[in-house]
Enzyme design. Structure first.
Site, short mmCIF file in Angstrom:
data_model
loop_
_atom_site.label_atom_id
_atom_site.label_comp_id
_atom_site.label_asym_id
_atom_site.label_seq_id
_atom_site.Cartn_x
_atom_site.Cartn_y
_atom_site.Cartn_z
N ASP A 295 49.09 29.06 74.06
CA ASP A 295 49.04 29.99 75.14
C ASP A 295 49.06 29.37 76.65
OD1 ASP A 295 48.61 32.84 76.19
OD2 ASP A 295 46.55 32.19 76.62
N LYS B 205 56.12 35.54 70.72
CA LYS B 205 55.75 34.25 70.94
C LYS B 205 55.11 33.57 70.13
CE LYS B 205 52.47 33.34 74.27
NZ LYS B 205 51.73 33.41 75.57
N THR B 206 53.99 34.18 69.61
CA THR B 206 53.12 33.47 68.77
C THR B 206 53.87 33.24 67.32
OG1 THR B 206 51.05 34.70 69.55
CG2 THR B 206 51.04 33.73 67.54
N ARG C 99 40.15 40.71 68.50
CA ARG C 99 40.58 39.25 68.69
C ARG C 99 39.84 38.13 67.89
NH1 ARG C 99 44.82 37.68 72.84
NH2 ARG C 99 45.23 39.90 73.81
N ARG D 80 40.74 42.94 79.59
CA ARG D 80 40.43 42.19 81.10
C ARG D 80 40.02 43.54 81.94
NH1 ARG D 80 44.10 40.16 83.02
NH2 ARG D 80 45.45 40.06 81.49
N SER E 264 53.73 40.12 75.62
CA SER E 264 53.00 40.69 74.42
C SER E 264 54.63 41.45 73.41
CB SER E 264 51.86 41.78 74.74
OG SER E 264 51.46 42.16 73.59
N HIS F 122 52.04 29.59 81.48
CA HIS F 122 51.78 30.56 80.21
C HIS F 122 52.63 30.66 79.16
CE1 HIS F 122 50.47 34.98 79.09
NE2 HIS F 122 49.62 33.94 78.60
N LYS G 259 40.67 33.46 80.89
CA LYS G 259 41.74 33.93 81.79
C LYS G 259 41.47 33.62 83.15
CE LYS G 259 45.04 34.82 78.98
NZ LYS G 259 46.25 34.07 78.90
#
Length: 659
Positions: A378, A363-364, A443, A177, A359, A341, A322
């Site tokens: 997410d 979390k994942t 990704r 991004r 990051s 988020h 996003k």
């Protein structure tokens, strides 16, 4: 008997032996004199094009006309096509001409395959003659993954089918991004609502500049022979669904959004109507850097008044995902719905947990639990009816991906999945996930139903636990702390983790990172507004806040060690089961956190960080240093008053480190 077959008979093997030692072949005369024929009837086509046309059957409309006469009255295919094309033409209308281009459905390259008796569906508005009025823009509308594969492989360089069946693509020069190139129109709609100024991700632009960039994007898209149009939804909550239209120039972008947004049923698509928000992705074409407010050839512009987003100068697909998330951070709070988020999962008994974390915090990993249903990885909404996933897919990091570490993600990379910027073997097409030749930010985008334990539809009851994850490389935060509402708000607004970055001397130092609401790049309102909504919902539903450190213990990075993942999983399990609420607690100094004295399966000595440090003075210094960093970061928010008085702001400040 005959040694050679007779054209008028049927063959069989006899008992005798021929000259070459093989069994003799016998022929039996048929009554009608014709040999048995296994062939079927002839194909009903006179030319190869007609044969190809028989291969694909057309989809029939199924949506009844509202207030139609008769129980089985349906809208005709021609009327439906005309309505869709009128809507798309209106979306592509120039602001100066106020009318859209001529649009036709279908791939212009395949016109030769179209049988002559099938009429072309097109919509041709009248306006002043210009070059764009002399041509049709062909619309490839809500194509299936298979159709988008064909388009990408045929027309987009860098598109390949990998060994697993996923589509490998390239996003061009931009592989991530561009937050500094994102702009939001500041007008009467947004002047008082949005967070502007120091610390805010919202960089302003005026409406005139937006019009210049929108015109540039629309003119570029209209100049193409074909554009891809996706009509899809955001938010699985049926009462608060948002209709989005994405107009793009690449099959890669269309397939990415097909995966990431909620896919409409044929019935929903026929009744789609006018979208609530539209994206114009002209990322292959740059903005004019001499235009006011532009600082590069890339610009991502959001106009909340017009409900539109324009993308110029970047082909990175994550900008669309996003960008829409930012829009939801504005639209949902207007309906008293909290946009978050976060990851979200649900136990077999219906207990829901939210996971917040930047990051590298896990979390994942922690929200993906085979004993629990995945609601989403997410983006979520928390409304009066419970939680709902905003998206219809997942956007997973692929760097160093392995079947052993992340089996669900590994198995989701199959036909229909988009693989961004990965490197693969030119012959076998096997992907090397450790290769960073293009970018480290590789990704995978895939539909959420590719995850076996995904809960479809992606909705759940009110959360029972709100888990804030931090990877503390300073080694002073406890592995788990129970938070008061004020502390939950303070740490939610702070959004802390620590990254380990290399210095010139080669020594690796922890660097504190703060991201408001664990997603500062995407929030539209002041962070305290989201925090106040979170506290209100938690209080009303009786949810508990937790701060979980997945980082270091017994010393900072370099001297201590990372808290073991099995211990963190035991902590998360104790939160889910409710047993951690029953534990005995004591209070830490400086941060004033409530920490349990024991958890089943976790060594008690690691629960209080001071016990794990051999150098107590070094621990105290690190603790005060981190407390100071929290205080300095929070200075951005102290001047903002919540509500009519300053009481809530003072409560949040008091919940921070005190020394």
């Amino acid at each position: 008997m005959a040694e050679n077959g007779n054209a008028n008979g049927e063959f069989s093997f006899g008992t005798g032996t021929a000259r070459n030692g093989l069994a003799k072949i016998q022929t039996h005369k048929k009554q009608n004199g014709i040999c048995h024929d296994d062939s079927g009837p002839s194909v009903k086509a006179q030319t190869i094009d007609e044969l190809h046309s028989l291969q694909k059957k057309r989809s029939a409309p199924t949506t009844p006309i509202k207030e139609a006469q008769g129980a089985f009255a349906t809208i005709t295919d021609e009327d439906r096509q005309k309505q869709q094309l009128q809507s798309i033409s209106a979306s592509l209308a120039s602001l100066t001409r106020e009318t859209g281009p001529k649009v036709a459905k279908g791939d212009p390259a395949r016109k030769a395959e179209t049988p002559k008796h099938v009429p072309d569906h097109h919509f041709a508005p009248t306006f002043n003659v210009s070059d764009s009025s002399l041509k049709f823009t062909h619309v490839l509308y809500n194509l299936s993954p298979a159709e988008l594969y064909e388009q990408a492989i045929r027309y987009e360089k860098g598109s390949f089918i990998t060994a697993s069946g996923a589509l490998a693509t390239l996003s061009g020069a931009k592989t991530g991004r561009s937050p500094r190139d994102k702009r939001v129109v500041r007008d009467e709609t947004t002047e008082d609502d949005l967070w502007w100024g120091k610390g805010s991700p919202n960089i302003e632009m005026d409406e005139h500049t937006f019009w210049v960039n929108r015109e540039r994007a629309v003119d570029y898209l209209n100049s193409l022979d074909k554009v891809f149009v996706n009509d899809q939804f955001l938010n699985w909550d049926p009462q608060n669904k948002i209709r989005v239209r994405i107009v793009s120039a690449r099959a890669y972008h269309s397939l990415f959004m097909h995966n990431m947004c909620i896919r409409p049923t044929p019935e929903e698509l026929e009744n789609f109507g006018t979208p609530d928000f539209t994206i114009y992705n002209a990322g292959q074409f740059p903005c004019n850097r001499y235009t006011h407010y532009m600082t590069s050839s890339t610009s991502i512009d959001i106009n909340l008044g017009r409900r539109e987003m324009v993308i110029l100068g970047t082909q990175y697909a994550g900008e669309m995902k996003k960008g829409l998330f930012s829009v939801m951070h504005y639209l949902m709070p207007k309906r008293q719905i909290l946009s978050l988020h976060s990851g979200c999962n649900m136990g077999k008994d219906g207990d829901v947990a939210l996971f917040f974390g930047l990051s590298g915090t896990g979390k994942t990993t922690l929200s993906t639990d085979h004993n629990r249903y995945l609601i989403g990885d997410d983006e979520h909404c928390w409304s009066e009816s419970g939680v709902s996933n905003i998206e219809g897919g997942c956007y997973a990091k692929c760097i160093d991906l392995s079947r052993e570490k992340e089996p669900d993600i590994w198995n989701a990379i199959k036909f229909g999945t988009v693989l961004e910027n990965v490197v693969f073997d030119e012959h076998t097409r096997e992907v090397d996930y450790s290769d960073k030749s293009v970018t480290e930010n590789t990704r995978a985008s895939y539909p959420i139903e590719y995850i076996p334990n995904a809960k479809i539809p992606c909705v759940g009851p009110h959360p029972k636990n709100v888990i804030l994850l931090a990877c503390d490389a300073f080694g002073v935060l406890p592995p788990v702390s129970k938070l008061s509402l004020a502390q939950t708000m303070y740490h939610f607004i702070s959004g802390y983790t620590a990254l380990v970055a290399g210095t010139e001397e080669g020594v690796k130092e922890p660097q504190a990172t703060f991201s408001a609401c664990f997603g500062a790049a995407f929030i539209m309102l002041h962070p305290t507004k989201y925090a106040a909504m979170l506290a209100e919902k938690m209080q009303k539903q009786g949810a508990t806040g937790w701060l979980v450190n997945t980082g270091w213990s017994g010393g900072r990075y370099g001297s201590g060690s990372r808290i073991k993942l099995p211990y963190t999983r035991k902590i998360i399990d104790a939160i889910h089961s409710g047993s951690l609420l029953e534990a005995n607690y004591k209070k830490t100094e400086v941060f004033g956190l409530q920490i349990p004295t024991e958890i089943e399966g976790v060594p008690s000595e690691i629960l209080d960080p001071v016990n794990t440090w051999s150098d107590k003075k070094a621990y105290q210094d690190a603790l005060l240093k981190l407390g100071g960093l929290f205080k300095k970061n929070f200075e951005t928010f102290t001047s903002y008053k919540i509500g009519k008085d300053n009481k809530l702001t003072e409560e949040i400040l008091a919940a921070g480190p005190i020394f």
